[in-house]
Motif scaffolding. Structure first.
Motif, PDB file in Angstrom:
ATOM      1  N   UNK A 123       2.082   2.867   3.748  1.00 30.29           N
ATOM      2  CA  UNK A 123       3.194   3.147   4.663  1.00 30.29           C
ATOM      3  C   UNK A 123       2.844   2.781   6.108  1.00 30.29           C
ATOM      4  N   UNK A 124       1.551   2.707   6.425  1.00 35.24           N
ATOM      5  CA  UNK A 124       1.145   2.245   7.759  1.00 35.24           C
ATOM      6  C   UNK A 124       1.644   0.836   8.026  1.00 35.24           C
ATOM      7  N   UNK A 125       1.435  -0.063   7.063  1.00 36.72           N
ATOM      8  CA  UNK A 125       1.903  -1.434   7.252  1.00 36.72           C
ATOM      9  C   UNK A 125       3.412  -1.496   7.338  1.00 36.72           C
ATOM     10  N   UNK A 126       4.095  -0.667   6.561  1.00 39.78           N
ATOM     11  CA  UNK A 126       5.552  -0.631   6.617  1.00 39.78           C
ATOM     12  C   UNK A 126       6.010  -0.249   8.023  1.00 39.78           C
ATOM     13  N   UNK A 127       5.322   0.725   8.625  1.00 41.32           N
ATOM     14  CA  UNK A 127       5.701   1.183   9.966  1.00 41.32           C
ATOM     15  C   UNK A 127       5.263   0.203  11.057  1.00 41.32           C
ATOM     16  N   UNK A 128       4.012  -0.248  10.999  1.00 40.17           N
ATOM     17  CA  UNK A 128       3.464  -1.065  12.085  1.00 40.17           C
ATOM     18  C   UNK A 128       3.942  -2.512  12.043  1.00 40.17           C
ATOM     19  N   UNK A 129       3.720  -3.202  10.924  1.00 36.97           N
ATOM     20  CA  UNK A 129       4.114  -4.611  10.860  1.00 36.97           C
ATOM     21  C   UNK A 129       5.577  -4.780  10.454  1.00 36.97           C
ATOM     22  N   UNK A 130       6.124  -3.794   9.737  1.00 40.90           N
ATOM     23  CA  UNK A 130       7.513  -3.849   9.320  1.00 40.90           C
ATOM     24  C   UNK A 130       8.460  -3.366  10.394  1.00 40.90           C
ATOM     25  N   UNK A 131       8.620  -2.065  10.508  1.00 44.92           N
ATOM     26  CA  UNK A 131       9.584  -1.501  11.456  1.00 44.92           C
ATOM     27  C   UNK A 131       9.297  -1.902  12.904  1.00 44.92           C
ATOM     28  N   UNK A 132       8.015  -1.906  13.299  1.00 45.94           N
ATOM     29  CA  UNK A 132       7.685  -2.224  14.693  1.00 45.94           C
ATOM     30  C   UNK A 132       7.432  -3.705  14.925  1.00 45.94           C
ATOM     31  N   UNK A 133       6.878  -4.384  13.906  1.00 47.33           N
ATOM     32  CA  UNK A 133       6.459  -5.768  14.109  1.00 47.33           C
ATOM     33  C   UNK A 133       7.455  -6.824  13.691  1.00 47.33           C
ATOM     34  N   UNK A 188       8.360  -7.756  10.488  1.00 44.63           N
ATOM     35  CA  UNK A 188       8.278  -8.281   9.128  1.00 44.63           C
ATOM     36  C   UNK A 188       9.265  -7.496   8.259  1.00 44.63           C
ATOM     37  N   UNK A 189       9.953  -8.193   7.363  1.00 47.15           N
ATOM     38  CA  UNK A 189      10.936  -7.527   6.513  1.00 47.15           C
ATOM     39  C   UNK A 189      10.304  -6.341   5.776  1.00 47.15           C
ATOM     40  N   UNK A 190      10.893  -5.175   5.939  1.00 46.78           N
ATOM     41  CA  UNK A 190      10.315  -3.941   5.384  1.00 46.78           C
ATOM     42  C   UNK A 190      10.232  -4.002   3.862  1.00 46.78           C
ATOM     43  N   UNK A 191      11.276  -4.484   3.217  1.00 44.88           N
ATOM     44  CA  UNK A 191      11.242  -4.578   1.753  1.00 44.88           C
ATOM     45  C   UNK A 191      10.144  -5.525   1.294  1.00 44.88           C
ATOM     46  N   UNK A 192       9.912  -6.588   2.066  1.00 45.42           N
ATOM     47  CA  UNK A 192       8.851  -7.530   1.726  1.00 45.42           C
ATOM     48  C   UNK A 192       7.477  -6.871   1.834  1.00 45.42           C
ATOM     49  N   UNK A 193       7.291  -6.038   2.858  1.00 42.78           N
ATOM     50  CA  UNK A 193       6.011  -5.332   3.006  1.00 42.78           C
ATOM     51  C   UNK A 193       5.771  -4.418   1.806  1.00 42.78           C
ATOM     52  N   UNK A 194       6.801  -3.676   1.412  1.00 43.88           N
ATOM     53  CA  UNK A 194       6.668  -2.808   0.230  1.00 43.88           C
ATOM     54  C   UNK A 194       6.343  -3.637  -1.012  1.00 43.88           C
ATOM     55  N   UNK A 195       6.988  -4.803  -1.143  1.00 41.59           N
ATOM     56  CA  UNK A 195       6.781  -5.635  -2.327  1.00 41.59           C
ATOM     57  C   UNK A 195       5.360  -6.194  -2.382  1.00 41.59           C
ATOM     58  N   UNK A 196       4.870  -6.703  -1.254  1.00 39.97           N
ATOM     59  CA  UNK A 196       3.498  -7.192  -1.207  1.00 39.97           C
ATOM     60  C   UNK A 196       2.526  -6.036  -1.458  1.00 39.97           C
ATOM     61  N   UNK A 197       2.873  -4.871  -0.922  1.00 41.56           N
ATOM     62  CA  UNK A 197       2.036  -3.694  -1.126  1.00 41.56           C
ATOM     63  C   UNK A 197       1.931  -3.289  -2.578  1.00 41.56           C
ATOM     64  N   UNK A 198       3.007  -3.444  -3.327  1.00 42.91           N
ATOM     65  CA  UNK A 198       2.978  -3.097  -4.750  1.00 42.91           C
ATOM     66  C   UNK A 198       1.981  -3.969  -5.501  1.00 42.91           C
ATOM     67  N   UNK A 199       1.873  -5.234  -5.083  1.00 38.66           N
ATOM     68  CA  UNK A 199       0.891  -6.134  -5.699  1.00 38.66           C
ATOM     69  C   UNK A 199      -0.520  -5.737  -5.271  1.00 38.66           C
TER      70      UNK A 199
END
Length: 211
Positions: free
Chosen positions: A99-109, A111-122
């Motif tokens: 969730x750190x990446x979702x917040x930092x690179x996604x919401x703040x940075x 990067x598409x939030x759904x994409x961050x979650x998807x890469x994270x699942x892998x």
């Protein structure tokens, strides 16, 4: 028997390290075999990537690449530390997780939030915390607690960190069963007491499921 997985998150300066240590001591006192780790880091590869991500200020890293470096570190951490510990029935407590990446690179940075979650699942092979404890306080107060030279992320300023904070709070609203927000602008003992109350619900639910 599968172990339990807790993670601590939030903007820098909210007191994660202090609360993690107290929480781990409490878990051990209650019979848990605790494995502590940090993300990024926790493995030889992870620590090398952590140095690049946070401290090599002279190396340009775009936001998408930054996110992927975190994911590479996390993939190794899950494969080498978290996965085996959980399989052995141990309790993992991690300083930050996906969730750190979702917040930092996604919401703040950006990067598409759904994409961050998807890469994270892998990257995590589907492994996720049973409970993420987000310690929350106003950015200005948290920033005033930071000591020494700021790392790459900490140095991005108040506006960026406010977007990060908002990202954490939004993700907690989306998944209240997995992400708990605690007011970190209080005394250490009160925060820790609330952490234990929320964690006990997860621990008790796991016990009931096994019964």
């Amino acid at each position: 028997m599968t172990g339990l997985f807790f993670s601590f998150d939030g903007i820098d300066g909210v007191g994660k390290s202090t609360q993690m240590e107290l929480f781990c001591d409490w878990l051990r006192d209650n019979g848990h075999e605790v494995v502590q780790c940090r993300d990024p880091g926790g493995t030889q590869l992870g620590e090398a990537l952590r140095e690049i991500i946070l401290h090599q200020h002279d190396m340009p890293v775009c936001t998408a690449a930054e996110m992927l470096l975190y994911m590479a570190s996390r993939a190794q951490l899950v494969a080498e530390v978290i996965g085996p510990a959980l399989a052995a029935g141990k309790t993992i407590v991690s300083d930050r997780f996906l969730v750190s990446n979702v917040a930092y690179q996604g919401h703040a940075g950006g990067v598409d939030v759904d994409a961050v979650w998807a890469v994270g699942a892998v990257a995590t092979d589907g492994v996720h915390p049973d409970l993420t404890l987000v310690l929350d306080m106003p950015v200005e107060r948290a920033a005033s607690r930071l000591i020494g030279d700021l790392d790459r992320i900490e140095s991005r300023g108040v506006d960026f960190l406010n977007r990060v904070r908002e990202g954490f709070l939004l993700e907690a609203k989306r998944a209240p069963d997995r992400i708990a927000v605690l007011d970190a602008a209080r005394d250490i003992e009160s925060i820790q007491a609330d952490i234990r109350v929320v964690a006990e619900r997860v621990i008790d639910a796991r016990g009931e499921a096994r019964a």
